[in-house]
Scaffold this motif. Structure first.
Motif, PDB file in Angstrom:
ATOM      1  N   ILE A  41       0.846  -1.208   0.000  1.00  0.00           N
ATOM      2  CA  ILE A  41       0.000   0.000   0.000  1.00  0.00           C
ATOM      3  C   ILE A  41       0.875   1.250   0.000  1.00  0.00           C
ATOM      4  O   ILE A  41       1.756   1.410   0.852  1.00  0.00           O
ATOM      5  CB  ILE A  41      -0.920   0.032   1.242  1.00  0.00           C
ATOM      6  N   TYR A  42       0.611   2.141  -0.950  1.00  0.00           N
ATOM      7  CA  TYR A  42       1.268   3.444  -1.021  1.00  0.00           C
ATOM      8  C   TYR A  42       0.191   4.492  -0.819  1.00  0.00           C
ATOM      9  O   TYR A  42      -0.771   4.570  -1.578  1.00  0.00           O
ATOM     10  CB  TYR A  42       1.935   3.642  -2.377  1.00  0.00           C
ATOM     11  N   CYS A  43       0.326   5.302   0.232  1.00  0.00           N
ATOM     12  CA  CYS A  43      -0.700   6.287   0.563  1.00  0.00           C
ATOM     13  C   CYS A  43      -0.146   7.704   0.434  1.00  0.00           C
ATOM     14  O   CYS A  43       0.695   8.125   1.222  1.00  0.00           O
ATOM     15  CB  CYS A  43      -1.216   6.045   1.975  1.00  0.00           C
ATOM     16  N   ASP A  44      -0.649   8.433  -0.564  1.00  0.00           N
ATOM     17  CA  ASP A  44      -0.295   9.827  -0.796  1.00  0.00           C
ATOM     18  C   ASP A  44      -1.484  10.718  -0.415  1.00  0.00           C
ATOM     19  O   ASP A  44      -1.589  11.847  -0.837  1.00  0.00           O
ATOM     20  CB  ASP A  44       0.080  10.022  -2.267  1.00  0.00           C
ATOM     21  N   SER A  45      -2.395  10.180   0.363  1.00  0.00           N
ATOM     22  CA  SER A  45      -3.632  10.878   0.717  1.00  0.00           C
ATOM     23  C   SER A  45      -3.425  11.846   1.860  1.00  0.00           C
ATOM     24  O   SER A  45      -2.651  11.598   2.777  1.00  0.00           O
ATOM     25  CB  SER A  45      -4.701   9.856   1.115  1.00  0.00           C
ATOM     26  N   ARG A  46      -4.148  12.942   1.829  1.00  0.00           N
ATOM     27  CA  ARG A  46      -4.161  13.894   2.940  1.00  0.00           C
ATOM     28  C   ARG A  46      -5.453  13.750   3.744  1.00  0.00           C
ATOM     29  O   ARG A  46      -5.734  14.538   4.610  1.00  0.00           O
ATOM     30  CB  ARG A  46      -4.009  15.316   2.409  1.00  0.00           C
ATOM     31  N   ARG A  47      -6.228  12.727   3.436  1.00  0.00           N
ATOM     32  CA  ARG A  47      -7.483  12.474   4.153  1.00  0.00           C
ATOM     33  C   ARG A  47      -7.298  11.279   5.067  1.00  0.00           C
ATOM     34  O   ARG A  47      -6.262  10.637   5.076  1.00  0.00           O
ATOM     35  CB  ARG A  47      -8.601  12.246   3.138  1.00  0.00           C
ATOM     36  N   ALA A  95       7.039   8.821   5.583  1.00  0.00           N
ATOM     37  CA  ALA A  95       8.158   9.601   5.060  1.00  0.00           C
ATOM     38  C   ALA A  95       8.425  10.857   5.879  1.00  0.00           C
ATOM     39  O   ALA A  95       9.546  11.359   5.904  1.00  0.00           O
ATOM     40  CB  ALA A  95       7.897   9.972   3.607  1.00  0.00           C
ATOM     41  N   PHE A  96       7.427  11.351   6.574  1.00  0.00           N
ATOM     42  CA  PHE A  96       7.598  12.549   7.388  1.00  0.00           C
ATOM     43  C   PHE A  96       8.389  12.249   8.663  1.00  0.00           C
ATOM     44  O   PHE A  96       9.007  13.129   9.226  1.00  0.00           O
ATOM     45  CB  PHE A  96       6.233  13.144   7.727  1.00  0.00           C
ATOM     46  N   TYR A  97       8.322  11.018   9.121  1.00  0.00           N
ATOM     47  CA  TYR A  97       9.057  10.577  10.322  1.00  0.00           C
ATOM     48  C   TYR A  97       9.893   9.366   9.959  1.00  0.00           C
ATOM     49  O   TYR A  97       9.544   8.239  10.301  1.00  0.00           O
ATOM     50  CB  TYR A  97       8.084  10.222  11.458  1.00  0.00           C
ATOM     51  N   PRO A  98      11.010   9.558   9.259  1.00  0.00           N
ATOM     52  CA  PRO A  98      11.757   8.414   8.734  1.00  0.00           C
ATOM     53  C   PRO A  98      12.450   7.545   9.780  1.00  0.00           C
ATOM     54  O   PRO A  98      12.787   6.418   9.484  1.00  0.00           O
ATOM     55  CB  PRO A  98      12.801   9.059   7.803  1.00  0.00           C
ATOM     56  N   ASN A  99      12.643   8.030  11.009  1.00  0.00           N
ATOM     57  CA  ASN A  99      13.340   7.222  12.015  1.00  0.00           C
ATOM     58  C   ASN A  99      12.571   7.140  13.311  1.00  0.00           C
ATOM     59  O   ASN A  99      13.074   7.471  14.380  1.00  0.00           O
ATOM     60  CB  ASN A  99      14.734   7.809  12.272  1.00  0.00           C
ATOM     61  N   LYS A 108       3.141   8.843   2.580  1.00  0.00           N
ATOM     62  CA  LYS A 108       3.969   9.928   2.058  1.00  0.00           C
ATOM     63  C   LYS A 108       3.840  11.203   2.882  1.00  0.00           C
ATOM     64  O   LYS A 108       4.791  11.965   3.005  1.00  0.00           O
ATOM     65  CB  LYS A 108       3.610  10.221   0.607  1.00  0.00           C
ATOM     66  N   ASN A 109       2.674  11.466   3.443  1.00  0.00           N
ATOM     67  CA  ASN A 109       2.409  12.726   4.133  1.00  0.00           C
ATOM     68  C   ASN A 109       2.150  12.533   5.611  1.00  0.00           C
ATOM     69  O   ASN A 109       1.612  11.520   6.033  1.00  0.00           O
ATOM     70  CB  ASN A 109       1.176  13.408   3.516  1.00  0.00           C
ATOM     71  N   GLU A 110       2.498  13.576   6.377  1.00  0.00           N
ATOM     72  CA  GLU A 110       2.139  13.612   7.790  1.00  0.00           C
ATOM     73  C   GLU A 110       0.716  14.152   7.892  1.00  0.00           C
ATOM     74  O   GLU A 110       0.368  15.141   7.266  1.00  0.00           O
ATOM     75  CB  GLU A 110       3.067  14.546   8.553  1.00  0.00           C
ATOM     76  N   LYS A 111      -0.102  13.483   8.678  1.00  0.00           N
ATOM     77  CA  LYS A 111      -1.445  13.998   8.924  1.00  0.00           C
ATOM     78  C   LYS A 111      -2.071  13.207  10.055  1.00  0.00           C
ATOM     79  O   LYS A 111      -1.666  12.087  10.349  1.00  0.00           O
ATOM     80  CB  LYS A 111      -2.321  13.929   7.689  1.00  0.00           C
ATOM     81  N   PHE A 112      -3.075  13.793  10.670  1.00  0.00           N
ATOM     82  CA  PHE A 112      -3.847  13.056  11.655  1.00  0.00           C
ATOM     83  C   PHE A 112      -4.771  12.116  10.894  1.00  0.00           C
ATOM     84  O   PHE A 112      -5.181  12.404   9.778  1.00  0.00           O
ATOM     85  CB  PHE A 112      -4.662  14.016  12.518  1.00  0.00           C
ATOM     86  N   GLY A 113      -5.101  11.016  11.496  1.00  0.00           N
ATOM     87  CA  GLY A 113      -6.039  10.097  10.870  1.00  0.00           C
ATOM     88  C   GLY A 113      -5.400   8.956  10.114  1.00  0.00           C
ATOM     89  O   GLY A 113      -6.083   8.221   9.426  1.00  0.00           O
ATOM     90  N   GLN A 114      -4.083   8.785  10.228  1.00  0.00           N
ATOM     91  CA  GLN A 114      -3.432   7.610   9.655  1.00  0.00           C
ATOM     92  C   GLN A 114      -3.472   6.527  10.718  1.00  0.00           C
ATOM     93  O   GLN A 114      -2.741   6.587  11.694  1.00  0.00           O
ATOM     94  CB  GLN A 114      -1.981   7.901   9.282  1.00  0.00           C
ATOM     95  N   MET A 115      -4.352   5.567  10.551  1.00  0.00           N
ATOM     96  CA  MET A 115      -4.514   4.542  11.573  1.00  0.00           C
ATOM     97  C   MET A 115      -4.239   3.158  10.999  1.00  0.00           C
ATOM     98  O   MET A 115      -4.817   2.776   9.989  1.00  0.00           O
ATOM     99  CB  MET A 115      -5.920   4.614  12.149  1.00  0.00           C
ATOM    100  N   VAL A 116      -3.357   2.444  11.679  1.00  0.00           N
ATOM    101  CA  VAL A 116      -3.049   1.057  11.339  1.00  0.00           C
ATOM    102  C   VAL A 116      -3.311   0.258  12.603  1.00  0.00           C
ATOM    103  O   VAL A 116      -2.646   0.460  13.621  1.00  0.00           O
ATOM    104  CB  VAL A 116      -1.583   0.909  10.875  1.00  0.00           C
ATOM    105  N   LYS A 117      -4.314  -0.639  12.552  1.00  0.00           N
ATOM    106  CA  LYS A 117      -4.721  -1.389  13.743  1.00  0.00           C
ATOM    107  C   LYS A 117      -4.794  -2.884  13.443  1.00  0.00           C
ATOM    108  O   LYS A 117      -5.320  -3.290  12.413  1.00  0.00           O
ATOM    109  CB  LYS A 117      -6.114  -0.952  14.202  1.00  0.00           C
ATOM    110  N   ASN A 118      -4.274  -3.661  14.362  1.00  0.00           N
ATOM    111  CA  ASN A 118      -4.413  -5.104  14.334  1.00  0.00           C
ATOM    112  C   ASN A 118      -3.996  -5.715  12.997  1.00  0.00           C
ATOM    113  O   ASN A 118      -4.757  -6.447  12.371  1.00  0.00           O
ATOM    114  CB  ASN A 118      -5.856  -5.510  14.688  1.00  0.00           C
ATOM    115  N   VAL A 119      -2.769  -5.398  12.559  1.00  0.00           N
ATOM    116  CA  VAL A 119      -2.246  -6.006  11.341  1.00  0.00           C
ATOM    117  C   VAL A 119      -1.166  -7.015  11.714  1.00  0.00           C
ATOM    118  O   VAL A 119      -0.523  -6.897  12.759  1.00  0.00           O
ATOM    119  CB  VAL A 119      -1.677  -4.959  10.348  1.00  0.00           C
ATOM    120  N   THR A 120      -1.007  -8.004  10.871  1.00  0.00           N
ATOM    121  CA  THR A 120       0.061  -8.980  11.058  1.00  0.00           C
ATOM    122  C   THR A 120       0.977  -8.932   9.845  1.00  0.00           C
ATOM    123  O   THR A 120       0.525  -8.687   8.726  1.00  0.00           O
ATOM    124  CB  THR A 120      -0.483 -10.409  11.237  1.00  0.00           C
ATOM    125  N   THR A 121       2.267  -9.160  10.096  1.00  0.00           N
ATOM    126  CA  THR A 121       3.246  -9.192   9.016  1.00  0.00           C
ATOM    127  C   THR A 121       4.106 -10.439   9.156  1.00  0.00           C
ATOM    128  O   THR A 121       4.353 -10.912  10.267  1.00  0.00           O
ATOM    129  CB  THR A 121       4.151  -7.950   9.028  1.00  0.00           C
TER     130      THR A 121
END
Length: 103
Positions: free
Chosen positions: A38-44, A94-98, A68-81
Motif C-alpha cells: 500500500i502506497y498512501c499519498d492521501s491527505r485524508r 516519510a515525514f518521520y523516517p526514524n 507519504k504525508n504527515e497527517k492526523f487520521g493515519q490509523m493502522v490497527k491489528n495487522v500482522t506481518t
C-alpha cells in the motif's frame, strides 16, 4: 475484504483527495519501490485494520505500507506481518523516517 497476490508495483495506491479504508484484507507477495502493498499519498483519513501482509517487499521503504504525508487520521490497527522486507520499515511514514523502526 479483499485478497491481493503477486502484485508488481504494489496493490493499492491512494492519492491526495482519497479517504481510504482497508479492512480484513490480505496482501501476499506484493512488491514496489516504496510501499510494497500500500502506497498512501492521501491527505485524508486512512484506516488499515485487521489485515495481513506476507512476503511483501519495498526497494526502499514501507515493505507493507508507505505513508507519504504527515497527517492526523493515519490509523493502522491489528495487522500482522510475516517475512516482509526491509524489516526496519514495514510501516513507514516519510515525514518521520526514524521513529524507531519496524512495526
Amino acid at each position: 475484504d479483499c485478497s491481493f497476490q503477486n502484485c508488481k508495483d504494489g496493490a493499492v495506491y491512494s492519492t491526495s483527495d482519497t479517504e481510504m479504508k482497508i479492512v480484513n484484507s490480505a496482501f501476499h507477495h506484493c512488491h514496489a519501490v516504496n510501499g510494497g502493498a500500500i502506497y498512501c499519498d492521501s491527505r485524508r483519513e486512512t484506516l488499515i485494520k485487521d489485515c495481513s501482509f506476507q512476503n511483501c517487499t519495498a526497494h526502499y521503504n514501507g515493505a507493507a505500507v508507505f505513508f507519504k504525508n504527515e497527517k492526523f487520521g493515519q490509523m493502522v490497527k491489528n495487522v500482522t506481518t510475516s517475512d516482509c522486507t526491509p524489516e526496519k520499515s514495514i510501516i513507514f511514514n516519510a515525514f518521520y523516517p526514524n521513529p524507531g523502526g519496524a512495526l
